[in-house]
Design an enzyme around this catalytic site. Structure first.
Site, PDB file in Angstrom:
ATOM      1  N   TYR A  81       0.837  -1.202   0.000  1.00 13.37           N
ATOM      2  CA  TYR A  81       0.000   0.000   0.000  1.00 13.37           C
ATOM      3  C   TYR A  81       0.871   1.251   0.000  1.00 13.37           C
ATOM      4  O   TYR A  81       0.657   2.183  -0.787  1.00 13.37           O
ATOM      5  CB  TYR A  81      -0.917  -0.030   1.224  1.00 13.37           C
ATOM      6  N   LYS A 116       1.154   4.135  -2.918  1.00 12.58           N
ATOM      7  CA  LYS A 116       0.755   5.512  -2.637  1.00 12.58           C
ATOM      8  C   LYS A 116       1.920   6.489  -2.773  1.00 12.58           C
ATOM      9  O   LYS A 116       1.726   7.643  -3.162  1.00 12.58           O
ATOM     10  CB  LYS A 116       0.120   5.599  -1.250  1.00 12.58           C
TER      11      LYS A 116
END
Length: 253
Positions: free
Chosen positions: A153, A157
């Site tokens: 993640y 990002k």
């Protein structure tokens, strides 16, 4: 008069969570909205709740080039143009690096980062032909600070930040602005599910350490996204906007 009167927006991941809040808020601000998602029943329910005159739903897997083409074409067919893209769709997998299945890592990056890139790529021609537009990429505070168990993640990002800056450089001459929004804790089903998988975290202590000692409601993020989508942000591109209750402003002591 609404902040987004006359605008047409495509919002990915619009069936629930922040995407649903974005769609409702955009419509309330005067925009016509197409929401895409792989959750067909929930997506149609959101669109029906907003109203057929203001919102349409399209099945949309953001990792699919074909689905992107269909989503953009249907937006233009329905409302004649596309002024705003909100790259909101995202997934999260929590696991230590040593224990994570590489297929899960790849899936997170495909959805969160490659899906965002595909969306930018797809809207450039119609936005350029229409005289410009605004792209808002939803990143995360994990795009600024890594977190244990969130390697995929966080990597995706962080990647969205770089993609946003590069796209802003390329697309500014075409009148297309590209910015990123970095939420902290938001009361969504994805965030709550993730919290249940994270052991050894003192949730109460975490909240108390924040200058604004609570999680955000999704609409609080939507208001920032709507500002960036609007003409009020006409001189803003390549920028990163934190909406994290002050989490990254400094140590909570």
């Amino acid at each position: 008069m609404g902040r987004l009167d006359g605008k047409v927006a495509l919002i990915t991941g619009g069936a629930r969570g922040m995407g649903k809040a974005h769609a409702r808020h955009f419509a309330a601000e005067g925009a016509r909205v197409v929401i895409g998602d792989v959750l067909d029943d929930k997506g149609r329910a959101v669109a029906d709740g907003i109203g057929a005159d203001r919102c349409r739903f399209v099945h949309h897997d953001v990792t699919s080039e074909d689905d992107w083409a269909v989503a953009v074409d249907e937006t233009i067919d329905a409302y004649g143009r596309i002024d705003v893209l909100v790259n909101n769709a995202g997934i999260l997998r929590h696991a230590p690096v040593a224990a994570m299945d590489p297929a899960d890592f790849r899936q997170v990056v495909e959805v969160n980062l490659v899906g965002t890139w595909l969306g930018i790529r797809q809207v450039v021609p119609p936005m350029t032909a229409g005289g410009g537009g605004s792209i808002v990429n939803i990143s995360s505070i994990e795009g600024f600070a890594g977190a244990a168990g969130l390697s995929a993640y966080s990597a995706s990002k962080f990647g969205v930040r770089g993609l946003t800056r590069s796209a802003a450089q390329e697309l500014g001459p075409a009148g297309i602005r590209v910015n990123s929004v970095h939420p902290g804790g938001v009361m969504t089903s994805m965030a709550l599910a993730a919290a249940q998988t994270m052991t050894g975290v003192d949730g109460g202590g975490f909240l108390k350490s924040l200058p604004i000692a609570r999680f955000a409601e999704p609409v609080e993020i939507s208001r920032l996204v709507a500002f960036l989508a609007s003409d009020e942000a006409s001189y803003t591109t390549g920028a990163e906007f934190l909406a994290d209750g002050g989490l990254l402003s400094g140590p909570g002591y």
